[in-house]
Design an enzyme around this catalytic site. Sequence first.
Site, PDB file in Angstrom:
ATOM      1  N   GLU A  66       0.825  -1.214   0.000  1.00 23.34           N
ATOM      2  CA  GLU A  66       0.000   0.000   0.000  1.00 23.34           C
ATOM      3  C   GLU A  66       0.858   1.263   0.000  1.00 23.34           C
ATOM      4  O   GLU A  66       0.567   2.225  -0.719  1.00 23.34           O
ATOM      5  CB  GLU A  66      -0.901   0.047   1.244  1.00 23.34           C
ATOM      6  CG  GLU A  66      -1.838  -1.126   1.389  1.00 23.34           C
ATOM      7  CD  GLU A  66      -1.269  -2.192   2.314  1.00 23.34           C
ATOM      8  OE1 GLU A  66      -0.133  -2.648   2.072  1.00 23.34           O
ATOM      9  OE2 GLU A  66      -1.978  -2.561   3.266  1.00 23.34           O
ATOM     10  N   CYS A  94      -2.473  -2.517   7.678  1.00 18.68           N
ATOM     11  CA  CYS A  94      -1.902  -2.473   9.028  1.00 18.68           C
ATOM     12  C   CYS A  94      -1.924  -1.022   9.536  1.00 18.68           C
ATOM     13  O   CYS A  94      -2.303  -0.108   8.801  1.00 18.68           O
ATOM     14  CB  CYS A  94      -0.466  -3.004   8.974  1.00 18.68           C
ATOM     15  SG  CYS A  94       0.704  -1.849   8.218  1.00 18.68           S
ATOM     16  N   CYS A  97       0.041   1.458   7.192  1.00 19.47           N
ATOM     17  CA  CYS A  97      -0.615   1.717   5.910  1.00 19.47           C
ATOM     18  C   CYS A  97      -1.950   2.429   6.099  1.00 19.47           C
ATOM     19  O   CYS A  97      -2.310   3.306   5.304  1.00 19.47           O
ATOM     20  CB  CYS A  97      -0.794   0.411   5.146  1.00 19.47           C
ATOM     21  SG  CYS A  97       0.788  -0.328   4.675  1.00 19.47           S
TER      22      CYS A  97
HETATM   23 ZN   LIG Z   1       0.975  -2.196   5.923  1.00 24.29          ZN
END
Ligand SMILES: [Zn+2]
Length: 164
Positions: A66, A94, A97
Site C-alpha cells: 500500500e 496495518c 498503511c
Molecule cells: Zn501495511
Amino acid sequence: MKSWAFDEQAIATHRYWMQQAIAIAQAVGQAGEVPVGAIVVDAQNRLIAQAGNRKERDRDPTAHAEILALRRASQTLNTWHLTSCTLYVTLEPCPMCSGAILHARLGLLVYGADDPKTGTIRTTDNFSDRAFSNHRLPVLAGICEADCREMLQSWFQQRRDGGS
Ligand SMILES: [Zn+2]
C-alpha cells in the site's frame, strides 16, 4: 462515492481490479514476500499505480504494497491528495498503511481479506473513526475475500511445509 460504489457494475469493476492485485500478490509471494498486492486507480478508472510487498527484498520495514502504491500514485498525479483515487489491496491494511491512507485523503479503500492480527480498518481498530484521523475514509471490504484469504493461507502453509 457510496451510491456508485455498491451497484452491480461497480462491484464487477472492483472485482476486476482486485484480481489484478491478487496476481501481484502471488508474484511477490513466489519471490519470498508475504503476498500482498495493491493497485491505485483514478476517478476515470485508469490504472495509476501498482505494487507488491517488497519488505524482504528491500530490507525496508515500510515497503508494504500500500505504501509503495500510494507513493507511486502521488508521483504520477503530482499530488499527495488522492481524494479522487481508489486503492485496492488484497489484505486489510496495518497501522502504518492505514495511517498513510488517511494522510492521502484516499477516496475509497477496497480490500479483500480481514487481517485479524494487524488490520486497523475495522478488525483490531478503526483508524478512520479515531480522534487523530482528519479523514472519513469510505471502505468496501470483502471484495474477492475468499480468493485473497486462501492465497495468503496457502502461502503460509507452503512456508510451514518447507520447514522455513
Ligand atoms: Zn501495511
